[in-house]
Design a protein around this motif. Sequence first.
Motif, PDB file in Angstrom:
ATOM      1  N   ILE A  48       0.895  -1.203  -0.003  1.00  0.00           N
ATOM      2  CA  ILE A  48       0.167  -0.246  -0.035  1.00  0.00           C
ATOM      3  C   ILE A  48       0.650   1.095  -0.077  1.00  0.00           C
ATOM      4  N   ASP A 108       2.308   5.129   0.246  1.00  0.00           N
ATOM      5  CA  ASP A 108       2.116   6.033   1.303  1.00  0.00           C
ATOM      6  C   ASP A 108       1.126   7.226   0.681  1.00  0.00           C
ATOM      7  N   LEU A 139      -1.696   6.770  -1.115  1.00  0.00           N
ATOM      8  CA  LEU A 139      -3.034   6.141  -0.762  1.00  0.00           C
ATOM      9  C   LEU A 139      -3.394   6.322   0.573  1.00  0.00           C
ATOM     10  N   LEU A 140      -2.445   5.843   1.321  1.00  0.00           N
ATOM     11  CA  LEU A 140      -2.714   6.127   2.808  1.00  0.00           C
ATOM     12  C   LEU A 140      -2.692   7.645   3.216  1.00  0.00           C
ATOM     13  N   VAL A 145      -6.478   8.566   2.124  1.00  0.00           N
ATOM     14  CA  VAL A 145      -7.554   8.187   2.929  1.00  0.00           C
ATOM     15  C   VAL A 145      -7.427   8.921   4.418  1.00  0.00           C
ATOM     16  N   TYR A 152     -13.050   4.103  -2.760  1.00  0.00           N
ATOM     17  CA  TYR A 152     -11.853   3.468  -3.149  1.00  0.00           C
ATOM     18  C   TYR A 152     -12.152   1.812  -3.561  1.00  0.00           C
ATOM     19  N   GLN A 187     -10.900  -2.828   5.714  1.00  0.00           N
ATOM     20  CA  GLN A 187      -9.706  -2.085   4.880  1.00  0.00           C
ATOM     21  C   GLN A 187      -9.453  -0.738   5.161  1.00  0.00           C
ATOM     22  N   ILE A 188     -10.350   0.030   5.174  1.00  0.00           N
ATOM     23  CA  ILE A 188     -10.049   1.460   5.395  1.00  0.00           C
ATOM     24  C   ILE A 188      -9.755   1.539   6.741  1.00  0.00           C
ATOM     25  N   LYS A 229      -7.788  -0.441   8.505  1.00  0.00           N
ATOM     26  CA  LYS A 229      -6.542  -0.684   8.377  1.00  0.00           C
ATOM     27  C   LYS A 229      -5.329   0.380   7.595  1.00  0.00           C
ATOM     28  N   TYR A 230      -6.163   0.830   6.574  1.00  0.00           N
ATOM     29  CA  TYR A 230      -5.201   1.867   6.152  1.00  0.00           C
ATOM     30  C   TYR A 230      -5.031   2.997   7.100  1.00  0.00           C
ATOM     31  N   MET A 240      -2.118   1.943   9.397  1.00  0.00           N
ATOM     32  CA  MET A 240      -0.987   1.902   8.495  1.00  0.00           C
ATOM     33  C   MET A 240      -0.598   3.634   8.507  1.00  0.00           C
ATOM     34  N   ALA A 241      -1.265   4.356   8.306  1.00  0.00           N
ATOM     35  CA  ALA A 241      -0.923   5.764   8.323  1.00  0.00           C
ATOM     36  C   ALA A 241      -0.150   6.159   9.744  1.00  0.00           C
TER      37      ALA A 241
END
Length: 322
Positions: free
Chosen positions: A2, A4, A6-7, A10, A28, A34-35, A37-38, A41-42
Amino acid sequence: MISDELLFEVATDYYVKGMLQKDIANKYGVSRVQISKYLKMAQERGIVHIEVEQPSVKTSIRREYEDFFRERYGLKKMFIARGARNEKTVLKALSREVHKYLRTLPEKPMNIGLGWGNTIFTVAESIERLERPDWQLIPLSGGTARLADKRFNINHIVQNFATRLSGKAVPMYLPFIFENARQLENTKQSLEYMNIQKLWNSLDIIICSVGYSIARSPLFRENLLEVSYADELEKNNVVGDVLTHYFDINGKRFEKSILDKCINLSFEQYMNAGERVIVAAGHHKVDGLVGMLRGGFADVLITDEFTAKFVKEYIVYDEGGQ
């Protein structure tokens, strides 16, 4: 993998635009899980930083301290952060109060001098950004390669502060101390020395802290200043310093000829600055703050509510009044 980018998109949709996770998922073409999780991750990649900020000090408490220190010592302004037991939290809170103070200043060309040490270093690293391109940030002492501690790297502090304010950093390439007075006299003929003196004679603002421990000062631990000088300071019951100008609990200054070998803002230049701002907090700084206030060495004090309470209690008890 994924990206950066995209993160970032989001995170912007969620935290800045206030979109619901289900709507971002539809945008998306992924699931709401999944969002979620994004967004996690951000945070992990440092794209998103979440801070929980302490509430402001109660107005009644702030006014109590403002009135007390203004009436006793003629202090013009006070900025008081919420108290905290953790030093890192306190320093960040002080940084926010420094930012509040800076926002009260006019957006015109200004010369702002900076001291060194842990407090000002942290402020320079963490203060919220401000667009002041007409401000010059100026070191108030020479530098030295003999101090490995980055908290005493004056050019590093000035550059970081200037970056945060979108201002101009004025670097200092002269040493803090010379082996003898003759070397300093020769340096005084240089253009750089004359330029820095010109700036020091026209300071609009000084922002510095109060030193509190002779024994822990790197100036003495690293033998930049002679140990015999430290012994003299202790014999004279010195409790703190402002820009290497030492004083006792009653604000009486103690200076020796050793400073004749240093490139450092003079005490006269310090007192002649447009506004002198002291940033300090912590129980270990109380004695230094009391001496500083009694000496009349500050126009503005930026501290936290615990320190303000300790300083007031010390003064009231010591002077036997209310």
